[in-house]
Scaffold this motif. Structure first.
Motif, PDB file in Angstrom:
ATOM      1  N   GLU A 299       0.784  11.005   3.025  1.00 48.09           N
ATOM      2  CA  GLU A 299       2.105  10.009   3.565  1.00 48.09           C
ATOM      3  C   GLU A 299       2.171   8.881   2.785  1.00 48.09           C
ATOM      4  O   GLU A 299       0.905   8.374   2.155  1.00 48.09           O
ATOM      5  N   LEU A 300       3.145   8.156   2.636  1.00 47.98           N
ATOM      6  CA  LEU A 300       3.083   6.999   1.978  1.00 47.98           C
ATOM      7  C   LEU A 300       2.447   5.613   2.768  1.00 47.98           C
ATOM      8  O   LEU A 300       2.649   5.751   4.211  1.00 47.98           O
ATOM      9  N   MET A 301       1.988   4.624   2.175  1.00 50.38           N
ATOM     10  CA  MET A 301       1.653   3.376   2.902  1.00 50.38           C
ATOM     11  C   MET A 301       2.649   2.416   2.871  1.00 50.38           C
ATOM     12  O   MET A 301       3.746   2.615   2.315  1.00 50.38           O
ATOM     13  N   PRO A 302       2.477   1.572   3.598  1.00 46.10           N
ATOM     14  CA  PRO A 302       3.633   0.380   3.637  1.00 46.10           C
ATOM     15  C   PRO A 302       3.743  -0.177   2.194  1.00 46.10           C
ATOM     16  O   PRO A 302       2.627  -0.244   1.712  1.00 46.10           O
ATOM     17  N   GLU A 303       5.181  -0.409   1.937  1.00 44.57           N
ATOM     18  CA  GLU A 303       5.463  -0.753   0.526  1.00 44.57           C
ATOM     19  C   GLU A 303       5.260  -2.274   0.063  1.00 44.57           C
ATOM     20  O   GLU A 303       6.229  -2.903  -0.173  1.00 44.57           O
ATOM     21  N   ILE A 304       3.893  -2.769   0.562  1.00 46.38           N
ATOM     22  CA  ILE A 304       3.578  -4.106   0.389  1.00 46.38           C
ATOM     23  C   ILE A 304       2.410  -4.286  -0.179  1.00 46.38           C
ATOM     24  O   ILE A 304       1.486  -3.251  -0.182  1.00 46.38           O
ATOM     25  N   GLY A 305       2.047  -5.262  -0.795  1.00 44.23           N
ATOM     26  CA  GLY A 305       0.997  -5.688  -1.696  1.00 44.23           C
ATOM     27  C   GLY A 305       0.358  -4.427  -2.523  1.00 44.23           C
ATOM     28  O   GLY A 305       1.271  -3.946  -3.230  1.00 44.23           O
ATOM     29  N   LEU A 306      -0.834  -4.031  -2.135  1.00 47.76           N
ATOM     30  CA  LEU A 306      -1.613  -3.070  -2.986  1.00 47.76           C
ATOM     31  C   LEU A 306      -0.878  -1.665  -2.428  1.00 47.76           C
ATOM     32  O   LEU A 306      -1.065  -0.547  -3.204  1.00 47.76           O
ATOM     33  N   GLY A 307      -0.130  -1.564  -1.386  1.00 43.05           N
ATOM     34  CA  GLY A 307       0.500  -0.420  -1.113  1.00 43.05           C
ATOM     35  C   GLY A 307       1.384   0.147  -1.876  1.00 43.05           C
ATOM     36  O   GLY A 307       1.738   1.168  -2.246  1.00 43.05           O
ATOM     37  N   ARG A 308       2.016  -0.707  -2.928  1.00 44.87           N
ATOM     38  CA  ARG A 308       3.179  -0.303  -3.818  1.00 44.87           C
ATOM     39  C   ARG A 308       2.208   0.584  -4.914  1.00 44.87           C
ATOM     40  O   ARG A 308       2.871   1.450  -5.620  1.00 44.87           O
ATOM     41  N   ALA A 309       1.292   0.009  -5.222  1.00 49.72           N
ATOM     42  CA  ALA A 309       0.401   0.598  -6.357  1.00 49.72           C
ATOM     43  C   ALA A 309      -0.352   2.069  -5.913  1.00 49.72           C
ATOM     44  O   ALA A 309      -0.105   3.149  -6.598  1.00 49.72           O
ATOM     45  N   ILE A 310      -0.585   2.175  -4.512  1.00 45.65           N
ATOM     46  CA  ILE A 310      -1.067   3.180  -3.780  1.00 45.65           C
ATOM     47  C   ILE A 310       0.008   4.310  -3.898  1.00 45.65           C
ATOM     48  O   ILE A 310      -0.055   5.409  -4.399  1.00 45.65           O
ATOM     49  N   ASN A 311       1.276   3.821  -3.331  1.00 46.72           N
ATOM     50  CA  ASN A 311       2.121   4.684  -3.279  1.00 46.72           C
ATOM     51  C   ASN A 311       2.736   5.362  -4.718  1.00 46.72           C
ATOM     52  O   ASN A 311       3.167   6.471  -4.770  1.00 46.72           O
ATOM     53  N   ASP A 312       2.580   4.412  -5.544  1.00 48.83           N
ATOM     54  CA  ASP A 312       2.797   4.958  -7.031  1.00 48.83           C
ATOM     55  C   ASP A 312       1.924   6.163  -7.322  1.00 48.83           C
ATOM     56  O   ASP A 312       2.302   7.147  -7.815  1.00 48.83           O
ATOM     57  N   ARG A 313       0.825   6.030  -7.175  1.00 47.93           N
ATOM     58  CA  ARG A 313      -0.239   7.151  -7.349  1.00 47.93           C
ATOM     59  C   ARG A 313       0.151   8.374  -6.605  1.00 47.93           C
ATOM     60  O   ARG A 313      -0.198   9.476  -6.828  1.00 47.93           O
TER      61      ARG A 313
END
Ligand code: TXA
Ligand code: MG
Length: 320
Positions: A299-313
């Motif tokens: 699942e995607l993480m919250p799209e904030i802070g490092l969550g954006r880079a995690i979601n990108d990966r």
């Protein structure tokens, strides 16, 4: 298999001979070679099975030494370097001719960073040359965050891996350059965009895939497990796949699911802490990929802070 240890002199002697060494950084492990030696650089591409159009990052020990390799250091990028080096930030700067064209794949800019890991900083300080180092994984696969990850995939091709323990950040560096004087982020990574905007104002993010990416970390399918990787709402996905009898594993942000066997699920951060999730991401993806499941649900993480880079990966892992 490669030898794994903390012997800086040994690492140094291999590098001085033009051989490659696995090095720890705060982001991910690198596959390092003498950046000023075209032969060593060529063997990096060969060892990783990396296409030669995908340029490498030059690692050095300080801002002052970085200046030896670039013809210009624009003020805005210097502000970032002063604030965040050593750290998970890579800057694209006009290169000097002593940097082989092979490092930059013929581009005019060279990617430079000062990694924040005490062992590697000491190594870089003791070397007379900078290190070219891509992530130490076969091209397109999940980046390594522990020495064992490097050994299991590249161990038969390199003599030594410097053991710096598990990586503290766990995501590759954020790549920043200027276009018409304005800052552009080419790869989301371990340094949050907010930290850059704090100093330079709004930045443009150009991390979308294209057929001619300026940072191939932008290639849509990248950082990929071998098993199919599906993103969505986990409760629904779990129900569906259970009903169809698929043997799946689950990679979640914080939740665990009582209907899924313990060994088939990993929660990245039970306390919903994004830096912790980033730290665990690649090791968890690998673990599930190596386990006897046929499919990984995530699942995607919250799209904030490092969550954006995690979601990108995560999105790139799911793109096939
Ligand atoms: O955190 C990191 O950056 C790690 C550690 C080992 O330092 N390194 C890393 O390297 O992620 P690599 O090679 O896996 O990814 C480097 C990215 C590639 O997508 C590459 O295309 C981009 O940096 N890059 C390198 N030089 C470039 C250049 N001159 N212009 C544009 N993009 C560049
Ligand atoms: Mg990489």
């Amino acid at each position: 298999m490669a030898q794994i240890g903390k012997d800086l002199d040994l690492a140094k002697s291999f590098l001085e001979k033009g051989e490659l060494v696995g090095i720890p950084t705060e982001t991910v492990y690198g596959l390092a070679g003498n950046a000023l030696n075209s032969g060593a650089v060529a063997s990096i591409f060969e060892t990783k099975n990396r296409p030669s159009f995908d340029p490498l990052i030059l690692h050095t020990s300080s801002l002052k030494r970085a200046e030896e390799f670039v013809s210009e250091f624009p003020e805005k990028l210097k502000i970032l370097a002063e604030a965040y080096w050593p750290g998970p930030l890579t800057l694209l700067l006009p290169k000097k001719s002593i940097v082989p064209d092979l490092v930059t794949s013929g581009l005019d800019r060279v990617a430079v960073r000062v990694p924040n890991h005490s062992l590697t900083l000491e190594l870089l300080e003791n070397l007379e040359f900078p290190l070219a180092a891509p992530s130490a994984n076969p091209f397109g696969y999940i980046s390594p965050t522990r020495p064992e990850h490097v050994n299991s995939q590249l161990g038969d091709k390199i003599p030594y891996i410097l053991d710096g323990g598990p990586c503290q950040v766990g995501l590759e560096s954020t790549i920043v350059g200027l276009e018409n004087g304005s800052p552009v982020v080419y790869r989301l990574g371990g340094l949050e965009v907010f930290e850059i905007e704090k100093l330079l104002g709004e930045v443009l993010i150009k991390d979308h895939s294209s057929s001619n990416p300026s940072a191939p970390g932008q290639l849509e399918s990248h950082y990929s497990p071998r098993k199919p990787f599906v993103l969505g709402y986990l409760r629904t996905l779990i129900q569906e796949k259970t009903a169809s009898g698929v043997n799946f594993g689950v990679l979640s942000f914080s939740e665990t699911f009582s209907e899924v066997a313990k060994e088939k699920q990993i929660a990245l951060s039970p306390n919903r802490n994004l830096p912790e999730a980033a730290q665990n991401l690649f090791a968890a993806m690998r673990k599930l990929d190596e386990s006897p499941v046929d499919l990984i649900l995530s699942e995607l993480m919250p799209e904030i802070g490092l969550g954006r880079a995690i979601n990108d990966r995560l999105k790139r892992a799911a793109a096939k």
